[in-house]
Write a protein that holds these residues in place. Structure first.
Motif, PDB file in Angstrom:
ATOM      1  N   GLU A 209       0.832  -1.214   0.000  1.00  0.00           N
ATOM      2  CA  GLU A 209       0.000   0.000   0.000  1.00  0.00           C
ATOM      3  C   GLU A 209       0.863   1.259   0.000  1.00  0.00           C
ATOM      4  OE1 GLU A 209      -3.023   0.037   3.023  1.00  0.00           O
ATOM      5  OE2 GLU A 209      -1.608   0.049   4.674  1.00  0.00           O
ATOM      6  N   VAL A 210       2.006   1.211   0.660  1.00  0.00           N
ATOM      7  CA  VAL A 210       2.902   2.372   0.623  1.00  0.00           C
ATOM      8  C   VAL A 210       3.533   2.510  -0.765  1.00  0.00           C
ATOM      9  CG1 VAL A 210       5.078   3.307   1.509  1.00  0.00           C
ATOM     10  CG2 VAL A 210       3.348   2.448   3.110  1.00  0.00           C
ATOM     11  N   VAL A 211       3.970   1.391  -1.334  1.00  0.00           N
ATOM     12  CA  VAL A 211       4.556   1.431  -2.682  1.00  0.00           C
ATOM     13  C   VAL A 211       3.580   2.097  -3.657  1.00  0.00           C
ATOM     14  CG1 VAL A 211       5.196  -0.027  -4.662  1.00  0.00           C
ATOM     15  CG2 VAL A 211       6.111  -0.532  -2.386  1.00  0.00           C
ATOM     16  N   ASP A 212       2.327   1.676  -3.620  1.00  0.00           N
ATOM     17  CA  ASP A 212       1.338   2.229  -4.544  1.00  0.00           C
ATOM     18  C   ASP A 212       1.043   3.700  -4.240  1.00  0.00           C
ATOM     19  OD1 ASP A 212       1.254  -0.230  -5.691  1.00  0.00           O
ATOM     20  OD2 ASP A 212      -0.712  -0.801  -4.914  1.00  0.00           O
ATOM     21  N   ALA A 213       1.094   4.066  -2.953  1.00  0.00           N
ATOM     22  CA  ALA A 213       0.726   5.433  -2.571  1.00  0.00           C
ATOM     23  C   ALA A 213       1.798   6.449  -2.951  1.00  0.00           C
ATOM     24  CB  ALA A 213       0.462   5.502  -1.063  1.00  0.00           C
ATOM     25  N   VAL A 214       3.072   6.087  -2.885  1.00  0.00           N
ATOM     26  CA  VAL A 214       4.132   7.091  -3.049  1.00  0.00           C
ATOM     27  C   VAL A 214       4.899   6.945  -4.354  1.00  0.00           C
ATOM     28  CG1 VAL A 214       4.389   7.295  -0.554  1.00  0.00           C
ATOM     29  CG2 VAL A 214       5.938   5.788  -1.835  1.00  0.00           C
ATOM     30  N   SER A 215       4.525   5.965  -5.188  1.00  0.00           N
ATOM     31  CA  SER A 215       5.215   5.779  -6.462  1.00  0.00           C
ATOM     32  C   SER A 215       5.350   7.124  -7.161  1.00  0.00           C
ATOM     33  CB  SER A 215       4.413   4.794  -7.315  1.00  0.00           C
ATOM     34  OG  SER A 215       4.978   4.687  -8.592  1.00  0.00           O
ATOM     35  N   PRO A 216       6.480   7.487  -7.756  1.00  0.00           N
ATOM     36  CA  PRO A 216       7.661   6.650  -8.010  1.00  0.00           C
ATOM     37  C   PRO A 216       8.742   6.721  -6.915  1.00  0.00           C
ATOM     38  CG  PRO A 216       7.908   8.713  -9.150  1.00  0.00           C
ATOM     39  CD  PRO A 216       6.628   8.799  -8.349  1.00  0.00           C
ATOM     40  N   ILE A 217       8.447   7.276  -5.744  1.00  0.00           N
ATOM     41  CA  ILE A 217       9.464   7.289  -4.683  1.00  0.00           C
ATOM     42  C   ILE A 217       9.740   5.844  -4.259  1.00  0.00           C
ATOM     43  CG2 ILE A 217      10.022   8.069  -2.341  1.00  0.00           C
ATOM     44  CD1 ILE A 217       8.075  10.393  -2.768  1.00  0.00           C
ATOM     45  N   PRO A 218      10.996   5.420  -4.253  1.00  0.00           N
ATOM     46  CA  PRO A 218      11.277   4.022  -3.911  1.00  0.00           C
ATOM     47  C   PRO A 218      11.063   3.748  -2.420  1.00  0.00           C
ATOM     48  CG  PRO A 218      13.312   5.197  -4.430  1.00  0.00           C
ATOM     49  CD  PRO A 218      12.197   6.151  -4.687  1.00  0.00           C
ATOM     50  N   VAL A 219      10.683   2.510  -2.138  1.00  0.00           N
ATOM     51  CA  VAL A 219      10.323   2.095  -0.781  1.00  0.00           C
ATOM     52  C   VAL A 219      11.251   0.973  -0.312  1.00  0.00           C
ATOM     53  CG1 VAL A 219       8.488   0.989   0.588  1.00  0.00           C
ATOM     54  CG2 VAL A 219       7.914   2.776  -1.088  1.00  0.00           C
ATOM     55  N   LEU A 220      11.708   1.099   0.925  1.00  0.00           N
ATOM     56  CA  LEU A 220      12.418   0.009   1.597  1.00  0.00           C
ATOM     57  C   LEU A 220      11.423  -0.662   2.536  1.00  0.00           C
ATOM     58  CD1 LEU A 220      15.679   1.894   2.691  1.00  0.00           C
ATOM     59  CD2 LEU A 220      15.477   0.227   0.832  1.00  0.00           C
ATOM     60  N   ALA A 221      11.468  -1.992   2.618  1.00  0.00           N
ATOM     61  CA  ALA A 221      10.597  -2.714   3.551  1.00  0.00           C
ATOM     62  C   ALA A 221      11.360  -2.945   4.844  1.00  0.00           C
ATOM     63  CB  ALA A 221      10.172  -4.041   2.952  1.00  0.00           C
ATOM     64  N   ALA A 222      10.681  -2.732   5.964  1.00  0.00           N
ATOM     65  CA  ALA A 222      11.274  -2.991   7.282  1.00  0.00           C
ATOM     66  C   ALA A 222      10.266  -3.738   8.135  1.00  0.00           C
ATOM     67  CB  ALA A 222      11.663  -1.679   7.949  1.00  0.00           C
ATOM     68  N   GLY A 223      10.791  -4.560   9.041  1.00  0.00           N
ATOM     69  CA  GLY A 223       9.902  -5.322   9.929  1.00  0.00           C
ATOM     70  C   GLY A 223       9.790  -6.754   9.460  1.00  0.00           C
ATOM     71  N   GLY A 224      10.346  -7.675  10.225  1.00  0.00           N
ATOM     72  CA  GLY A 224      10.227  -9.090   9.880  1.00  0.00           C
ATOM     73  C   GLY A 224      11.257  -9.563   8.875  1.00  0.00           C
ATOM     74  N   ILE A 225      12.349  -8.792   8.711  1.00  0.00           N
ATOM     75  CA  ILE A 225      13.318  -9.154   7.669  1.00  0.00           C
ATOM     76  C   ILE A 225      14.693  -9.427   8.277  1.00  0.00           C
ATOM     77  CG2 ILE A 225      14.417  -8.416   5.523  1.00  0.00           C
ATOM     78  CD1 ILE A 225      11.875  -6.660   5.102  1.00  0.00           C
ATOM     79  N   ALA A 226      15.091 -10.689   8.232  1.00  0.00           N
ATOM     80  CA  ALA A 226      16.383 -11.082   8.785  1.00  0.00           C
ATOM     81  C   ALA A 226      17.085 -12.105   7.914  1.00  0.00           C
ATOM     82  CB  ALA A 226      16.199 -11.647  10.200  1.00  0.00           C
ATOM     83  N   ARG A 227      16.462 -12.506   6.797  1.00  0.00           N
ATOM     84  CA  ARG A 227      17.061 -13.538   5.948  1.00  0.00           C
ATOM     85  C   ARG A 227      16.613 -13.350   4.506  1.00  0.00           C
ATOM     86  NH1 ARG A 227      15.278 -18.983   8.437  1.00  0.00           N
ATOM     87  NH2 ARG A 227      16.275 -19.680   6.524  1.00  0.00           N
ATOM     88  N   GLY A 228      17.257 -14.117   3.621  1.00  0.00           N
ATOM     89  CA  GLY A 228      17.057 -13.927   2.191  1.00  0.00           C
ATOM     90  C   GLY A 228      15.644 -14.153   1.699  1.00  0.00           C
ATOM     91  N   ARG A 229      14.950 -15.143   2.280  1.00  0.00           N
ATOM     92  CA  ARG A 229      13.567 -15.379   1.851  1.00  0.00           C
ATOM     93  C   ARG A 229      12.701 -14.159   2.154  1.00  0.00           C
ATOM     94  NH1 ARG A 229      11.958 -20.962   4.638  1.00  0.00           N
ATOM     95  NH2 ARG A 229      14.029 -20.950   5.558  1.00  0.00           N
ATOM     96  N   GLN A 230      12.996 -13.521   3.292  1.00  0.00           N
ATOM     97  CA  GLN A 230      12.207 -12.338   3.650  1.00  0.00           C
ATOM     98  C   GLN A 230      12.565 -11.147   2.757  1.00  0.00           C
ATOM     99  OE1 GLN A 230      13.446 -12.948   7.640  1.00  0.00           O
ATOM    100  NE2 GLN A 230      11.455 -13.736   8.320  1.00  0.00           N
ATOM    101  N   ILE A 231      13.807 -11.080   2.300  1.00  0.00           N
ATOM    102  CA  ILE A 231      14.176 -10.019   1.351  1.00  0.00           C
ATOM    103  C   ILE A 231      13.449 -10.257   0.025  1.00  0.00           C
ATOM    104  CG2 ILE A 231      16.065  -8.947   0.053  1.00  0.00           C
ATOM    105  CD1 ILE A 231      17.918  -9.669   2.396  1.00  0.00           C
ATOM    106  N   ALA A 232      13.428 -11.511  -0.412  1.00  0.00           N
ATOM    107  CA  ALA A 232      12.713 -11.829  -1.658  1.00  0.00           C
ATOM    108  C   ALA A 232      11.234 -11.474  -1.517  1.00  0.00           C
ATOM    109  CB  ALA A 232      12.879 -13.309  -2.000  1.00  0.00           C
TER     110      ALA A 232
END
Lengths: 375, 375
Positions: A209-232
């Motif tokens: 929802e943030v990606v769609d709201a602020v496009s084309p400003i790039p978004v980084l995801a945070a929260g729940g990310i500690a390994r490669g599957r979560q980055i994917a």
């Protein structure tokens, strides 16, 4: 992983590592990611030393700085208050509650002069953070991040004059829209599972929802990310990179107090709680006797920001000091900010190996997805 | 999307759709996904009618049934209690609280005989659900799911004798391990962002830890999934498919009360809350005057399961009936289970178009990831 954000930041992997520890920041940038020093509690002198050291270690590799710049805080209308003024605002009831609690866990009340903490907590008023900005902009930082609230207009202008990118953390679509209007270059969409100050919306829902709201400003995801599957997963949701904090706290390089590191290694993903007990604003941390004590029926309840930080800064130092003794009851109180991914942190590893494992698992996860579509 | 789960279920897309509405179930199976009828509040006669209808509509396409089979509930030690016994256990204070609340929102107390709801709530004791199982196994179901707690051993055996797969919902790694030990064929790892009964761990964190804990048992991801990017993220996390509920509630086929549908279309991702006010166990739903009233200082607090369901079943019917009048104050109370993805539901669409859009966006998301790795 050559996303738009990787190009903007000038890194191989768009993996942003938030840490209060300069060794982690340098090691991540060295490994091809992007280290960001959390410097809100630093004095200008200390920040100077840390940034000098980081630049020496990384030899020109890009890195950033994170400050806490909330638009609303006690004393905001007077342009901020200083440490002494903050201490004067601490209710006796709250001081007594904390001293009583510490006493029950075997931590004696120190003599009067030692009651004053070395700093009053966080530099979150313009008076507090302007000198930090001067130090930051005198260095070769690539990014400055605002962890609470949209960055002030003069900060954005000053950053852009220095060719420094501005990032801001958003816990809702509304936050993200405000940041976009403030002219930031990057928005960090941080889900409720994150450590530290966090909202209620989960990463899986918030990122698209943030990606769609602020496009084309790039978004980084945070929260729940500690390994490669979560980055994917984050990139599948539309993010152009990730912002991780918790995963570095159990690395070899991290200066996490030993008792806290041990607790993190043993914790499950169900062992965190959003609590106002460390800063006055809801922040996710390890659930321990400390957070439970603040939930007791006879607790006076946490103060607002920045009073709660000022109240607990020195007691937290005393807890970690007392908890360094094996078998001390004070160990029960020890806690720190951490996200739900704490459940997956089960051994101490060097930062470099964390980064490289992330990349390897990311590539495997994408390969698996390709296979599902192809056949 | 030919995952292990797609093969097991015999479907084109491993998109499981949980719905209380037979039209949604049939439409999803028809579109290449897997419809699952939530049948816990059904009488055996009604379940018979619904399953006959679904099989007629889908012409042999696979589908499933979901029941609520909790191991712990009031009266469990007596082998379950019936509707009359449950009603006798409802405290007068709670009945009065609900009647007072409804009165304040313009809903009059009905005459005595109408006070008794058509059913006492949920069929969650063996006495209640055995007849439902008889009906289910007399049909051509492909899967039976247990929404709360590990499925009883006799159910697993009976299902496998009928060549029916057993699924169970898990909100923690521990739940998942218990389900695995109970012999289930599929585990649904459901994050806190999900609608309905849900735990505290977010999908982003829960899915990889459950996948790793129960391998090689395949895992479906639930919570925060309403579109193709989220399906790609779930599969990147290691799931073999997804389980969605909220997204169907605003479809053309859904029998969601009109006032609730309108509220869902207008809601943001921040407008849900985990509340015990509908069933006695924490379940995510739209935050409305109903959930707020239960949080008031003078609220007696929700009862346990199944008492709370029995208490509120009939008042909920009255609320939705009164709320169907334009401008009625009762509209403020109307709520229903829904996940944080409610923020992305902004128009009424046919089920088929939801499924096909999911698949298209999934393929795009995977293509984007491939591109990031390749260049």
């Amino acid at each position: 992983m050559r996303t738009k954000v990787a190009e903007l930041l000038g890194v191989e992997f768009p993996i942003c590592a938030f840490s209060h520890c300069r060794d982690v920041v340098a090691a991540v940038s060295h490994a091809g990611g992007f280290g960001i020093l959390g410097a809100v509690a630093h004095s200008p002198e200390r920040l100077q030393t840390e940034l000098d050291w980081i630049e020496q270690q990384t030899g020109g590799k890009p890195y950033g700085v994170d400050l806490l710049l909330p638009p609303k805080y006690v004393g905001a209308e007077q342009g901020g208050i200083d440490a002494k003024q903050v201490r004067a605002l601490l209710p006796q009831e709250h001081r007594a509650f904390v001293e009583d609690m510490l006493g029950r866990y075997g931590i004696a009340t120190p003599s009067d002069e030692r009651l004053l903490p070395p700093t009053a907590g966080l530099n979150i008023s313009p008076k507090g953070y302007e000198p930090l900005l001067d130090v930051a902009f005198a260095h070769d930082i690539r990014l400055i991040a605002s962890a609470l609230g949209p960055p002030p207009p003069d900060l954005v202008e000053r950053a852009h004059d220095h060719d420094v990118l501005v990032a801001a953390l958003a816990g809702t679509r509304q936050h993200a829209l405000r940041h976009a209007a403030a002219g930031v270059d990057l928005i960090v969409a941080q889900g409720t599972e994150a450590g530290g100050h966090t909202g209620e919306v989960a990463t899986m829902v918030l990122v698209p929802e943030v990606v769609d709201a602020v496009s084309p400003i790039p978004v980084l995801a945070a929260g729940g990310i500690a390994r490669g599957r979560q980055i994917a997963a984050a990139l599948a949701l539309g993010a152009e990179g990730v912002w991780c904090g918790s995963v570095w706290l159990t690395t070899e390089e991290a200066e996490t107090p030993p008792v806290v590191k041990e607790k993190f290694l043993a914790a499950t993903s169900s062992d965190t709680v959003r609590s106002r007990s460390l800063t006055g604003k809801p922040a996710r941390m390890l659930r321990t006797a400390w957070t439970d004590e603040w939930e007791r029926p006879d607790s006076p309840g946490p103060l607002g920001m920045p009073l709660q930080s000022a109240l607990v800064a020195e007691p937290q130092l005393r807890i970690n000091q007392a908890a360094s003794q094996p078998g001390a009851k004070a160990r029960e109180l020890a806690t720190y900010f951490v996200g739900q991914v704490v459940g997956s942190l089960d051994k101490v590893r060097p930062v470099r190996s964390v980064v490289l494992d992330m990349v390897e698992e990311f590539i495997d996860a994408v390969g698996r997805l390709e296979h599902l579509v192809d056949r």
